[in-house]
Structure formats: structure tokens, C-alpha cells
Design an enzyme around this catalytic site. Structure first.
Site, PDB file in Angstrom:
ATOM      1  N   ASP A  18       0.876  -1.178   0.000  1.00 47.70           N
ATOM      2  CA  ASP A  18       0.000   0.000   0.000  1.00 47.70           C
ATOM      3  C   ASP A  18       0.909   1.222   0.000  1.00 47.70           C
ATOM      4  OD1 ASP A  18      -2.463   1.573   0.396  1.00 47.70           O
ATOM      5  OD2 ASP A  18      -1.748   1.911   2.421  1.00 47.70           O
ATOM      6  N   SER A  19       0.285   2.392  -0.180  1.00 46.86           N
ATOM      7  CA  SER A  19       1.054   3.635  -0.098  1.00 46.86           C
ATOM      8  C   SER A  19       1.608   3.840   1.312  1.00 46.86           C
ATOM      9  CB  SER A  19       0.152   4.815  -0.444  1.00 46.86           C
ATOM     10  OG  SER A  19      -0.916   4.877   0.479  1.00 46.86           O
ATOM     11  N   TYR A  50      -0.791   8.451  -2.109  1.00 45.37           N
ATOM     12  CA  TYR A  50      -0.886   8.234  -3.549  1.00 45.37           C
ATOM     13  C   TYR A  50      -2.068   9.014  -4.136  1.00 45.37           C
ATOM     14  CZ  TYR A  50       2.212   4.045  -3.722  1.00 45.37           C
ATOM     15  OH  TYR A  50       3.272   3.166  -3.691  1.00 45.37           O
ATOM     16  N   GLY A  51      -3.092   9.210  -3.310  1.00 43.01           N
ATOM     17  CA  GLY A  51      -4.397   9.687  -3.781  1.00 43.01           C
ATOM     18  C   GLY A  51      -4.383  11.038  -4.462  1.00 43.01           C
ATOM     19  N   CYS A  81      -4.483  -1.417  -1.890  1.00 45.12           N
ATOM     20  CA  CYS A  81      -4.671   0.022  -2.046  1.00 45.12           C
ATOM     21  C   CYS A  81      -5.611   0.222  -3.235  1.00 45.12           C
ATOM     22  CB  CYS A  81      -3.304   0.650  -2.326  1.00 45.12           C
ATOM     23  SG  CYS A  81      -3.359   2.410  -2.713  1.00 45.12           S
ATOM     24  N   ASN A  82      -6.726   0.891  -2.999  1.00 41.76           N
ATOM     25  CA  ASN A  82      -7.677   1.142  -4.085  1.00 41.76           C
ATOM     26  C   ASN A  82      -7.066   2.019  -5.170  1.00 41.76           C
ATOM     27  OD1 ASN A  82     -10.707   0.361  -3.024  1.00 41.76           O
ATOM     28  ND2 ASN A  82      -9.346   0.892  -1.358  1.00 41.76           N
ATOM     29  N   THR A  83      -6.286   3.016  -4.738  1.00 37.73           N
ATOM     30  CA  THR A  83      -5.709   3.972  -5.685  1.00 37.73           C
ATOM     31  C   THR A  83      -4.708   3.263  -6.603  1.00 37.73           C
ATOM     32  OG1 THR A  83      -5.894   5.571  -3.883  1.00 37.73           O
ATOM     33  CG2 THR A  83      -4.638   6.255  -5.813  1.00 37.73           C
ATOM     34  N   CYS A 194     -11.101   3.310   0.394  1.00 34.58           N
ATOM     35  CA  CYS A 194      -9.661   3.517   0.586  1.00 34.58           C
ATOM     36  C   CYS A 194      -9.290   2.667   1.782  1.00 34.58           C
ATOM     37  CB  CYS A 194      -9.371   4.994   0.866  1.00 34.58           C
ATOM     38  SG  CYS A 194      -7.690   5.311   1.480  1.00 34.58           S
ATOM     39  N   THR A 195      -8.189   1.931   1.677  1.00 35.50           N
ATOM     40  CA  THR A 195      -7.863   0.970   2.739  1.00 35.50           C
ATOM     41  C   THR A 195      -7.419   1.640   4.037  1.00 35.50           C
ATOM     42  OG1 THR A 195      -5.648   0.731   1.786  1.00 35.50           O
ATOM     43  CG2 THR A 195      -7.316  -0.885   1.129  1.00 35.50           C
ATOM     44  N   HIS A 196      -7.146   2.932   3.997  1.00 40.29           N
ATOM     45  CA  HIS A 196      -6.839   3.639   5.250  1.00 40.29           C
ATOM     46  C   HIS A 196      -8.104   3.845   6.111  1.00 40.29           C
ATOM     47  CE1 HIS A 196      -2.982   4.715   3.360  1.00 40.29           C
ATOM     48  NE2 HIS A 196      -2.586   5.236   4.508  1.00 40.29           N
TER      49      HIS A 196
HETATM   50  N1  DGL Z   1      -4.795   3.381   0.954  1.00 40.81           N
HETATM   51  C1  DGL Z   1      -4.945   3.932  -0.346  1.00 40.81           C
HETATM   52  C2  DGL Z   1      -6.226   3.498  -1.015  1.00 40.81           C
HETATM   53  O1  DGL Z   1      -6.781   2.461  -0.700  1.00 40.81           O
HETATM   54  C3  DGL Z   1      -4.697   5.376  -0.618  1.00 40.81           C
HETATM   55  C4  DGL Z   1      -4.184   6.312   0.365  1.00 40.81           C
HETATM   56  C5  DGL Z   1      -3.294   7.352  -0.274  1.00 40.81           C
HETATM   57  O2  DGL Z   1      -3.806   8.379  -0.727  1.00 40.81           O
HETATM   58  O3  DGL Z   1      -2.107   7.079  -0.323  1.00 40.81           O
HETATM   59  O4  DGL Z   1      -6.695   4.157  -1.910  1.00 40.81           O
END
Ligand code: DGL
Length: 281
Positions: A18-19, A50-51, A81-83, A194-196
């Protein structure tokens, strides 16, 4: 060009990245469902978030991290990570055609099945919502039904979680700023895209309760772990049992003490953590 892929068997670890610390919300489901599997976690915290980055940068990071994890030897790769999934999963699958590659995407399908008001709020990064992959998913779920998806980019929220600020005043007010308009527009179901965000679930629920609303929250972490299990079984790479605790190791492009503390605080785990740098190959 395809890189040569090392030999692996069932005892080879699964690579997860993930990021930053968000992918730990996926790792916890994998760890719970597949306790015998060795896991390697990679947090690209030096490059998070990353977003808000251009797609080309995310693709480059994802390919470099995948190369690194494959060099460490992993039998499957989870893009937690979705992004990064939206930006890079096609490039990863093209580069490693024989590797199991599992991604994550916002759970629009389970949300459409659960909503009664036919209004669903989708919380995700700017980059995920703008991606072709998400737009195609969105079209697929709006073409066939009456459900309306309200898309909410949560700028700055992953950053707060990355800093370990799960319940600071700033984080709570960001959560309120993003969640409240969705609820007042009638959403009875919220997708954590988003996984966060599962790490601020409590704060999200507190906002909905303060508005006297009960909502369904969709987190696809468990579904991702079950999908991974099915793919491992099909490829005869599932590791059903082990004599001792399966190893868990972690890498970060940020600080090892931050990742160690995130593992401890968020999951109660204490893996060995190494600081590394990965560059485009
Ligand atoms: N955890 C990431 C996701 O699922 C993105 C968080 C980020 O912006 O880095 O999209």
C-alpha cells in the site's frame, strides 16, 4: 519485457503493499483467514499519499514495489490500495502474467445490495474516483439499477491516518466534513473506498450517530482475503498448516519506527521492519 520469476511453492510468502499503513486493514483479514501463510508487507510511506499524485507516478511506484517483493520471492501479490489498484493493476498483470495478483476496489456491488434508500456514499481518494477503472465500475452499477452513488473525495484523510492521528480534532473534523453531506443527502450506506479508512471507522460511525442515522458500512477487506484464498487453492499454492507461527516481515520507504508502531497500535503485531528504497527498474 517480462522479468524472470523466481520459483515458489506453498510456503513462499504473500507480498502485500500500500502507499502506507492503509493496507494493514487488508493484511489483518488475510492474517486472520490464512494464519499459516507467511506475509511480507510493504508500506510506501516515503511516497504517501498516492491519492493526490498523477497516475503515471503511481504506476511507476507499483511496478518498482512489485519487482522488489518478487525479488524477495513471493507467490502472490496483493495490491492493498484502491488507488494503486485503479492505476496499476493492469500494468502489474501484464508484467507478471503467471503471478497471482489481487487488487481492491470500492464495494459498490455489496453497497447496492444493502441500501434501502438507494443512495450510497463512496469515500475514496481523488485519484481513485477520477480513474477509468472506477468510472467503469460506477457505470456498471448505475446502468442496471436505481441506486445513486454520491462520490466523496476525502482529501487529507489518508494523510492524517498515516500520521497516526486517528482521533485528533483535525481528523474528526475532516471525517465530519466528508461524511455529513452524504448522510444529509440520504445515504444509508457508506463504502470505504480507501484501505486507510477502516482505521477511522469509529469516527465515521460517531458522525452518523450524531445525525441520528444508522448506516451500513462496506469494507471489502474480508472479501479480498477470501478471494486470495480461492486463487491460492486453485493454483495449489495454499499453505493449509504450519508447525509454527508463519513469519511476518515488513518493509517501508518511510521510517521503521512509524511502521512498527502502526503494526502495534492498529493490529497488535510486532514484525521485523526494514527501511528500504526502491527505484524504477
Ligand atoms: N490506501 C490507499 C487506497 O486504498 C490510498 C491512500 C493514499 O492516498 O495514499 O486508496
Amino acid at each position: 519485457m517480462h522479468l524472470p520469476q523466481p520459483e515458489y511453492d506453498a510456503s513462499t510468502p504473500i507480498g502485500i503493499f500500500d502507499s502506507g499503513v492503509g493496507g494493514l486493514s487488508i493484511l489483518r483479514h488475510i492474517h486472520a483467514l490464512l494464519p499459516h501463510e507467511a506475509l511480507m508487507y510493504f508500506a510506501d510511506s516515503g511516497f504517501a499519499p498516492y491519492g493526490e499524485k498523477p497516475e503515471s507516478v503511481i504506476v511507476e511506484r507499483a511496478l518498482s514495489i512489485a519487482d522488489f517483493l518478487i525479488q524477495q520471492n513471493c507467490k502472490a501479490l496483493v495490491v492493498a490500495c484502491n488507488t494503486a489498484t485503479a492505476a496499476a493493476i493492469a500494468a502489474l498483470r501484464a508484467k507478471y502474467p503467471s503471478l497471482i495478483v489481487v487488487g481492491v476496489e470500492p464495494g459498490l456491488k455489496p453497497a447496492a445490495a444493502q441500501t434501502k434508500s438507494n443512495i450510497v456514499g463512496v469515500l475514496a481518494t481523488e485519484r481513485t474516483l477520477a480513474s477509468d477503472k472506477f468510472q467503469a465500475l460506477h457505470e456498471q452499477h448505475t446502468a442496471s439499477g436505481d441506486v445513486r452513488f454520491l462520490q466523496q473525495a476525502c482529501i487529507g484523510l489518508a494523510d492524517q491516518i498515516e500520521k497516526g492521528e486517528l482521533s485528533s480534532i483535525q481528523t474528526v473534523s475532516l471525517v465530519r466534513r466528508y461524511v455529513e453531506p452524504l448522510i444529509t443527502q440520504g445515504a444509508d450506506t457508506l463504502v470505504l473506498g480507501c484501505t486507510h479508512y477502516p482505521f477511522v471507522l469509529e469516527q465515521i460511525v460517531a458522525v452518523t450517530k450524531s445525525l441520528h442515522k444508522e448506516v451500513n458500512i462496506i469494507d471489502t477487506g474480508d472479501a479480498v482475503a477470501r478471494h486470495l484464498q480461492r486463487l491460492l487453492e486453485q493454483a495449489h499454492l495454499y499453505h493449509p498448516s504450519a508447525p509454527k507461527q508463519a513469519p511476518l516481515t515488513a518493509f517501508t520507504t518511510g521510517s521503521h519506527s512509524s511502521l512498527r508502531s502502526a503494526f502495534k497500535v492498529l493490529l497488535g503485531l510486532s514484525p521485523e521492519v526494514r527501511e528500504v528504497s526502491v527505484a524504477p527498474t
